[in-house]
Design an enzyme around this catalytic site. Sequence first.
Site, PDB file in Angstrom:
ATOM      1  N   LYS A 163       0.838  -1.200   0.000  1.00 18.71           N
ATOM      2  CA  LYS A 163       0.000   0.000   0.000  1.00 18.71           C
ATOM      3  C   LYS A 163       0.876   1.255   0.000  1.00 18.71           C
ATOM      4  O   LYS A 163       0.657   2.196  -0.759  1.00 18.71           O
ATOM      5  CB  LYS A 163      -0.912   0.007   1.243  1.00 18.71           C
ATOM      6  CG  LYS A 163      -2.035  -1.004   1.160  1.00 18.71           C
ATOM      7  CD  LYS A 163      -2.711  -1.239   2.493  1.00 18.71           C
ATOM      8  CE  LYS A 163      -3.725  -2.385   2.352  1.00 18.71           C
ATOM      9  NZ  LYS A 163      -4.309  -2.807   3.617  1.00 18.71           N
ATOM     10  N   GLN A 189      -4.812  -1.217   9.790  1.00 18.72           N
ATOM     11  CA  GLN A 189      -4.652  -2.539   9.191  1.00 18.72           C
ATOM     12  C   GLN A 189      -5.268  -3.618  10.099  1.00 18.72           C
ATOM     13  O   GLN A 189      -4.944  -3.695  11.280  1.00 18.72           O
ATOM     14  CB  GLN A 189      -3.153  -2.820   8.956  1.00 18.72           C
ATOM     15  CG  GLN A 189      -2.864  -4.133   8.276  1.00 18.72           C
ATOM     16  CD  GLN A 189      -3.385  -4.198   6.836  1.00 18.72           C
ATOM     17  OE1 GLN A 189      -3.317  -3.223   6.092  1.00 18.72           O
ATOM     18  NE2 GLN A 189      -3.918  -5.340   6.443  1.00 18.72           N
ATOM     19  N   ASP A 243     -10.838   2.797   4.048  1.00 16.45           N
ATOM     20  CA  ASP A 243     -11.333   1.451   3.742  1.00 16.45           C
ATOM     21  C   ASP A 243     -12.845   1.421   3.568  1.00 16.45           C
ATOM     22  O   ASP A 243     -13.395   0.446   3.080  1.00 16.45           O
ATOM     23  CB  ASP A 243     -10.992   0.515   4.909  1.00 16.45           C
ATOM     24  CG  ASP A 243      -9.784  -0.347   4.616  1.00 16.45           C
ATOM     25  OD1 ASP A 243      -9.525  -0.597   3.431  1.00 16.45           O
ATOM     26  OD2 ASP A 243      -9.133  -0.763   5.585  1.00 16.45           O
TER      27      ASP A 243
END
Length: 302
Positions: A52, A96, A119
């Site tokens: 990422k 995460q 997200d």
Amino acid sequence: MKKLDGKEVSAKIQEQVKAEIESLKEKTGRVPGLTVVIVGDDPASKIYVRSKDKMAAKLGINSRVIRLDAEVSRQELIGKIKELNEDDEVDGVLVQLPLPGKFDTWDILDHLDPGKDADSFLPAGLGMILLNRSRVFPCTPAGILKILEYYEIDVTGMDVVVVGRSFIVGKPIAAMLTNLHATVTVCHTRTKDLPAVVRRADMVVAAVGKAGIIGPDMVKEGAVLIDVGVNRLNKKEEVERYCTERQQEKFVKKGYGICGDIHKDAYAKSSYYTPVPGGVGLMTVAMLMHNTLQLFKKRVKT
Ligand code: NAP
């Protein structure tokens, strides 16, 4: 059968995101900022975070990774998230997952500003999807829609069966496809007769995490097969049964092969299929960059 190439679609998304960032930089003097918070040292999470960070930097996003020790306290972690909420240089934040077991995921995520939820996992974002008012979608389902759009696959009126009901894939993709006028059925471990339900589908979205659970006998001729599952196999007989030839070669060299939830022998019956690897998986990180750009645009009000 036609392969839906995640690499090609991902490259296109990246190109578009990069170009838009360059043009916004000229207009606003700013670039989007993405911060990824990783707690502990789960090896798979570390690999995801690295990819990422790398892609963000490549596309001109101001990327930062905050690495916290697994021993960090709840208060410290929440404090860090609140700091990022207040930081004007940060447009998107991603915590995460999975977090180390001692944390309650929602107890932590609930402290993140929904306007910075890269997200799109928070209840506010998922609620907007149900209301069909969303502009930012969870990355993996968003990647699926981009693949369908790129290959001009119209889901209107299709009978779609989604197998798996996680909040990161199954549930949001079911709502998103419903908004696109598909007739959607969601299956899970309590579904009475999975093969019979899947057999009716014009499109199958498999997000289970079980190698080859959707067998060729379960797939209707001409169905579209979208495989989200990523299964790492290290037993020879399993690799031979479920993995493509290429992955079988990888097993010989590296001791493992990757396969999806849809059995490779089902591809021949499909009209379109996403391979594993090389399909949906390659879209997820690109869509995170896309989301970060959308959040930035919302914050700078372009
Ligand atoms: P998850 O949270 O692990 O949930 C799995 C889902 O599958 C659950 O809803 C479960 O039902 C259902 N399930 C399990 N066994 C089943 C069975 N025998 N029959 C029917 N349904 C069954 O799922 P996830 O996080 O969405 O991940 C699914 C897969 O996608 C994994 O392989 C993961 O690695 C992969 N993934 C890939 C990406 C990517 O970027 N490519 C992103 C996310 C996930 P219950 O709800 O009843 O337990």
